[in-house]
Write a protein that holds these residues in place. Structure first.
Motif, mmCIF file in Angstrom:
data_model
loop_
_atom_site.group_PDB
_atom_site.id
_atom_site.type_symbol
_atom_site.label_atom_id
_atom_site.label_comp_id
_atom_site.label_asym_id
_atom_site.label_seq_id
_atom_site.Cartn_x
_atom_site.Cartn_y
_atom_site.Cartn_z
ATOM 1 N N ALA A 186 0.839 -0.964 -0.156
ATOM 2 C CA ALA A 186 -0.647 0.533 0.198
ATOM 3 C C ALA A 186 0.794 1.084 0.400
ATOM 4 O O ALA A 186 0.637 2.216 -0.204
ATOM 5 N N ILE A 187 1.750 1.068 0.679
ATOM 6 C CA ILE A 187 2.622 1.827 0.792
ATOM 7 C C ILE A 187 3.904 2.875 -0.589
ATOM 8 O O ILE A 187 3.332 3.847 -0.850
ATOM 9 N N PHE A 188 3.965 1.184 -1.152
ATOM 10 C CA PHE A 188 4.421 1.148 -2.648
ATOM 11 C C PHE A 188 3.776 2.378 -3.828
ATOM 12 O O PHE A 188 3.909 2.564 -4.471
ATOM 13 N N LYS A 189 2.361 1.573 -3.315
ATOM 14 C CA LYS A 189 1.703 2.690 -3.895
ATOM 15 C C LYS A 189 1.155 4.190 -4.197
ATOM 16 O O LYS A 189 1.225 4.737 -5.217
ATOM 17 N N ILE A 190 0.991 4.265 -2.808
ATOM 18 C CA ILE A 190 0.799 5.919 -2.659
ATOM 19 C C ILE A 190 2.498 6.433 -2.908
ATOM 20 O O ILE A 190 2.434 7.287 -4.300
ATOM 21 N N ILE A 191 3.589 5.661 -3.226
ATOM 22 C CA ILE A 191 4.366 6.147 -4.168
ATOM 23 C C ILE A 191 4.682 6.966 -5.269
ATOM 24 O O ILE A 191 5.419 7.647 -5.775
ATOM 25 N N CYS A 192 4.057 5.300 -5.661
ATOM 26 C CA CYS A 192 3.479 5.529 -6.913
ATOM 27 C C CYS A 192 2.635 6.626 -8.133
ATOM 28 O O CYS A 192 2.783 7.070 -8.949
ATOM 29 N N ASP A 193 2.142 6.474 -6.946
ATOM 30 C CA ASP A 193 0.467 7.272 -7.448
ATOM 31 C C ASP A 193 1.046 9.438 -7.156
ATOM 32 O O ASP A 193 0.693 10.024 -7.577
ATOM 33 N N HIS A 194 2.418 9.909 -6.516
ATOM 34 C CA HIS A 194 2.573 10.578 -6.257
ATOM 35 C C HIS A 194 3.843 10.833 -7.182
ATOM 36 O O HIS A 194 4.670 12.309 -7.341
ATOM 37 N N ILE A 195 4.435 10.337 -8.122
ATOM 38 C CA ILE A 195 5.456 10.373 -9.017
ATOM 39 C C ILE A 195 5.298 10.218 -10.166
ATOM 40 O O ILE A 195 4.619 9.147 -10.323
ATOM 41 N N GLU A 196 5.318 10.612 -10.969
ATOM 42 C CA GLU A 196 4.837 10.672 -12.455
ATOM 43 C C GLU A 196 5.479 9.340 -13.302
ATOM 44 O O GLU A 196 4.718 8.416 -13.823
ATOM 45 N N PRO A 197 6.378 9.336 -13.516
ATOM 46 C CA PRO A 197 6.533 8.428 -13.839
ATOM 47 C C PRO A 197 5.963 6.429 -14.060
ATOM 48 O O PRO A 197 5.774 5.575 -14.666
ATOM 49 N N LEU A 198 5.516 6.634 -12.046
ATOM 50 C CA LEU A 198 5.410 5.527 -11.530
ATOM 51 C C LEU A 198 4.036 5.452 -11.288
ATOM 52 O O LEU A 198 3.394 4.235 -11.208
ATOM 53 N N LYS A 199 2.776 6.103 -11.822
ATOM 54 C CA LYS A 199 1.224 6.421 -11.737
ATOM 55 C C LYS A 199 1.198 5.167 -12.810
ATOM 56 O O LYS A 199 0.293 5.188 -11.823
ATOM 57 N N PRO A 200 1.543 4.587 -13.585
ATOM 58 C CA PRO A 200 0.596 3.091 -14.098
ATOM 59 C C PRO A 200 0.914 2.372 -12.730
ATOM 60 O O PRO A 200 -0.186 1.233 -13.238
ATOM 61 N N TYR A 201 2.225 2.374 -12.427
ATOM 62 C CA TYR A 201 2.016 1.559 -11.632
ATOM 63 C C TYR A 201 1.211 1.217 -10.800
ATOM 64 O O TYR A 201 0.787 0.041 -10.270
ATOM 65 N N GLY A 202 1.213 2.835 -10.086
ATOM 66 C CA GLY A 202 -0.286 2.636 -9.067
ATOM 67 C C GLY A 202 -1.260 2.468 -9.469
ATOM 68 O O GLY A 202 -2.030 1.435 -9.154
ATOM 69 N N PHE A 203 -1.005 2.525 -10.578
ATOM 70 C CA PHE A 203 -2.655 2.092 -11.844
ATOM 71 C C PHE A 203 -3.524 0.727 -11.245
ATOM 72 O O PHE A 203 -3.618 0.440 -11.611
ATOM 73 N N LEU A 204 -2.146 0.134 -11.714
ATOM 74 C CA LEU A 204 -1.873 -1.833 -11.940
ATOM 75 C C LEU A 204 -1.718 -1.801 -10.425
ATOM 76 O O LEU A 204 -3.227 -2.979 -10.495
ATOM 77 N N ILE A 205 -1.593 -1.705 -9.789
ATOM 78 C CA ILE A 205 -1.947 -2.252 -8.217
ATOM 79 C C ILE A 205 -2.820 -1.928 -7.324
ATOM 80 O O ILE A 205 -3.847 -2.481 -7.062
ATOM 81 N N GLY A 206 -3.559 -0.727 -8.074
ATOM 82 C CA GLY A 206 -5.172 -0.250 -7.312
ATOM 83 C C GLY A 206 -6.431 -1.562 -7.361
ATOM 84 O O GLY A 206 -5.554 -1.755 -8.559
ATOM 85 N N GLU A 207 -7.141 -0.672 -6.641
ATOM 86 C CA GLU A 207 -8.947 -0.875 -7.208
ATOM 87 C C GLU A 207 -9.086 -0.380 -8.454
ATOM 88 O O GLU A 207 -8.552 0.790 -8.580
ATOM 89 N N ILE A 208 -10.007 -1.007 -9.007
ATOM 90 C CA ILE A 208 -10.627 -0.353 -10.653
ATOM 91 C C ILE A 208 -12.177 0.373 -10.392
ATOM 92 O O ILE A 208 -12.078 0.975 -9.293
ATOM 93 N N GLU A 209 -13.005 -0.675 -10.604
ATOM 94 C CA GLU A 209 -14.469 -0.213 -11.039
ATOM 95 C C GLU A 209 -14.293 -1.305 -9.021
ATOM 96 O O GLU A 209 -15.643 -0.490 -8.786
ATOM 97 N N THR A 210 -14.534 -1.499 -8.158
ATOM 98 C CA THR A 210 -14.814 -1.833 -7.145
ATOM 99 C C THR A 210 -14.115 -1.020 -6.262
ATOM 100 O O THR A 210 -15.847 -0.662 -5.159
ATOM 101 N N GLU A 211 -13.460 -0.120 -6.827
ATOM 102 C CA GLU A 211 -14.368 0.947 -5.488
ATOM 103 C C GLU A 211 -14.712 2.057 -5.401
ATOM 104 O O GLU A 211 -15.375 1.912 -4.194
ATOM 105 N N LYS A 212 -15.277 1.889 -6.962
ATOM 106 C CA LYS A 212 -16.143 3.087 -7.327
ATOM 107 C C LYS A 212 -17.622 2.267 -6.192
ATOM 108 O O LYS A 212 -18.345 3.081 -5.689
ATOM 109 N N LYS A 213 -17.365 1.432 -7.166
ATOM 110 C CA LYS A 213 -19.177 0.741 -6.492
ATOM 111 C C LYS A 213 -19.127 0.448 -4.785
ATOM 112 O O LYS A 213 -20.557 0.413 -4.505
ATOM 113 N N ASP A 214 -18.096 0.573 -4.512
ATOM 114 C CA ASP A 214 -17.736 -0.461 -2.702
ATOM 115 C C ASP A 214 -17.511 1.492 -2.473
ATOM 116 O O ASP A 214 -18.774 1.743 -1.110
ATOM 117 N N GLY A 215 -17.546 2.578 -2.856
ATOM 118 C CA GLY A 215 -17.418 4.222 -2.136
ATOM 119 C C GLY A 215 -19.391 4.715 -2.289
ATOM 120 O O GLY A 215 -19.369 5.221 -1.531
#
Length: 226
Positions: A186-215
């Motif tokens: 989860a920490i690695f995902k946060i780091i990826c989400d804040h660093i532009e070249p690593l943002k695709p990896y944060g997207f890859l690791i995280g939830e997509i549709e289920t997050e929106k449904k759960d929200g």
């Protein structure tokens, strides 16, 4: 029963070790923060501080949320197993709750042990089916209510990378690695989400549709109870 007790003892020992690790990390947190800031270029230190702050919040949210969830699981499993008349219901409720530290696999392992030991003690088939139904109901409540409400979307990792993180953690550090795998990922995902070249990896690791449904689901719950 001896095998179950041995497994539980091993889990508790590793929990103590993980607690010691976290205590040292907390004690040296300022030193580690300064180290990371020194690694950054002066122009990027503001961004690094933001990353450290976000990672710290996610770690605290995960550990606190996991503790709350384990207590909720103890209560639900305890009530369910007691109604069914399972022998040593409280023990197995605590076991199933503690094993939640290993996502997916933990609850299945705890429930399987409960079924097997109950069968060895001569429990009726209806009781064994009841244990499985209790597991299914608890998992439904956990997945659709507790996880989105207590943990939130920030620490949610999709199932594929959750399993990969658990396997890698076990290979590198045994049971302690399994316990720490999810917050570290989860920490690695946060780091990826804040660093532009690593943002695709944060997207890859995280939830997509289920997050929106759960929200949306949790928003309805909060509105109904608010």
């Amino acid at each position: 029963m001896q095998m179950v007790t041995g497994s539980l003892t091993s889990v508790i020992k590793n929990l103590v070790l993980v607690l010691v690790y976290f205590l040292f990390l907390l004690y040296y947190r300022s030193h580690l923060k300064n180290f990371l800031l020194k690694l950054s270029a002066p122009s990027q230190r503001g961004e690094m501080e933001q990353i450290i702050h976000s990672a710290t919040n996610v770690s605290q949210q995960y550990l606190l949320g996991l503790s709350k969830m384990i207590v909720c699981l103890w209560i639900m499993y305890g009530i369910g197993f007691s109604i069914l008349g399972v022998k040593n219901a409280l023990f197995f409720a605590i076991l199933c709750g503690l094993l939640e530290i290993v996502p997916f696999v933990g609850n299945i392992t705890g429930t399987t042990l409960t079924v097997l030991v109950s069968a060895l003690h001569g429990a009726e088939f209806s009781v064994l089916i009841g244990i499985v139904i209790t597991y299914a109901v608890v998992q439904f409540i956990q997945g659709w209510v507790l996880e989105p409400l207590i943990l939130g979307p920030q620490v949610k990792i999709n199932p594929l990378f959750t399993i990969l993180a658990l396997i890698l953690g076990e290979l590198l550090w045994g049971i302690s690695g399994i316990i720490l795998a999810i917050p570290i990922t989860a920490i690695f995902k946060i780091i990826c989400d804040h660093i532009e070249p690593l943002k695709p990896y944060g997207f890859l690791i995280g939830e997509i549709e289920t997050e929106k449904k759960d929200g949306r689901f949790i928003t309805k719950i909060k509105n109904n109870w608010g």
